[in-house]
Design a protein around this motif. Structure first.
Motif, mmCIF file in Angstrom:
data_model
loop_
_atom_site.group_PDB
_atom_site.id
_atom_site.type_symbol
_atom_site.label_atom_id
_atom_site.label_comp_id
_atom_site.label_asym_id
_atom_site.label_seq_id
_atom_site.Cartn_x
_atom_site.Cartn_y
_atom_site.Cartn_z
ATOM 1 N N PHE A 83 0.866 -1.178 0.000
ATOM 2 C CA PHE A 83 0.000 0.000 0.000
ATOM 3 C C PHE A 83 0.902 1.226 0.000
ATOM 4 N N VAL A 102 -7.358 9.814 0.446
ATOM 5 C CA VAL A 102 -7.321 8.519 1.135
ATOM 6 C C VAL A 102 -8.414 7.601 0.586
ATOM 7 N N GLU A 103 -9.603 8.134 0.371
ATOM 8 C CA GLU A 103 -10.706 7.364 -0.205
ATOM 9 C C GLU A 103 -10.321 6.809 -1.579
ATOM 10 N N TYR A 105 -7.280 6.165 -2.688
ATOM 11 C CA TYR A 105 -6.295 5.092 -2.494
ATOM 12 C C TYR A 105 -6.966 3.789 -2.074
ATOM 13 N N VAL A 106 -7.877 3.861 -1.099
ATOM 14 C CA VAL A 106 -8.545 2.656 -0.603
ATOM 15 C C VAL A 106 -9.352 1.996 -1.723
ATOM 16 N N THR A 107 -10.062 2.790 -2.497
ATOM 17 C CA THR A 107 -10.834 2.256 -3.625
ATOM 18 C C THR A 107 -9.920 1.559 -4.633
ATOM 19 N N TRP A 109 -6.952 0.208 -4.039
ATOM 20 C CA TRP A 109 -6.421 -1.030 -3.461
ATOM 21 C C TRP A 109 -7.468 -2.136 -3.417
ATOM 22 N N GLU A 110 -8.713 -1.767 -3.149
ATOM 23 C CA GLU A 110 -9.778 -2.770 -3.144
ATOM 24 C C GLU A 110 -9.886 -3.419 -4.527
ATOM 25 N N ALA A 117 -15.713 -3.857 -2.089
ATOM 26 C CA ALA A 117 -15.800 -2.571 -1.397
ATOM 27 C C ALA A 117 -17.146 -2.437 -0.707
ATOM 28 N N ALA A 123 -13.195 5.006 4.947
ATOM 29 C CA ALA A 123 -11.928 4.486 4.417
ATOM 30 C C ALA A 123 -11.125 3.766 5.503
ATOM 31 N N ARG A 126 -12.604 0.305 6.061
ATOM 32 C CA ARG A 126 -12.481 -0.568 4.899
ATOM 33 C C ARG A 126 -11.100 -1.152 4.838
#
Length: 126
Positions: A83, A102-103, A105-107, A109-110, A117, A123, A126
């Motif tokens: 990550f 940040v949102e 990035y998380v999306t 990576w998912e 998701a 975030a 998750r």
């Protein structure tokens, strides 16, 4: 001889034949010999290139390290999820900018790691 001025991506430095001073033996020691590090260096001192090198190392991309010291030192070459967060070049004066970054990035990576998701969660959860 090509100098990697401003290039922060290890893969680009290696594959496009830029000059690279091999300090991968030190990276190996850093990874195998410790637990938590705080890397504090002046601007333009290679922190981003170091992080990029660590990213490809932990992804197990051994072919990038052929001929470098770490190639002979590392025996396992396992691949781990990475990550990589980069806040460089973003203006965070608006409070929502960080949350949105940040949102994103998380999306990403998912999707990358095939994780379903749940947009109902924040975030952090998750």
């Amino acid at each position: 001889m090509k100098f990697p001025i401003g290039i922060q991506d290890f893969k680009k430095v290696i594959t496009e034949d830029y000059l690279y001073i091999d300090k991968t033996a030190l990276i190996y020691q850093l990874v195998k010999g410790g637990s938590i590090y705080f890397l504090s260096r002046p601007r333009r001192f290679g922190k981003s290139l170091l992080v990029s090198t660590l990213e490809y190392y932990f992804k197990g991309e051994r072919e990038l390290f052929k001929g470098l010291a770490i190639d002979a030192l590392e025996k396992d070459w396992e691949s781990y999820p990475v990550f990589h967060v980069d806040f460089n070049g973003t203006n965070f004066e608006d409070g929502m900018t960080l949350a949105n970054k940040v949102e994103d990035y998380v999306t990403e990576w998912e999707a990358q790691y095939n994780f379903a998701a749940n947009k109902q969660l924040g975030a952090g959860d998750r």
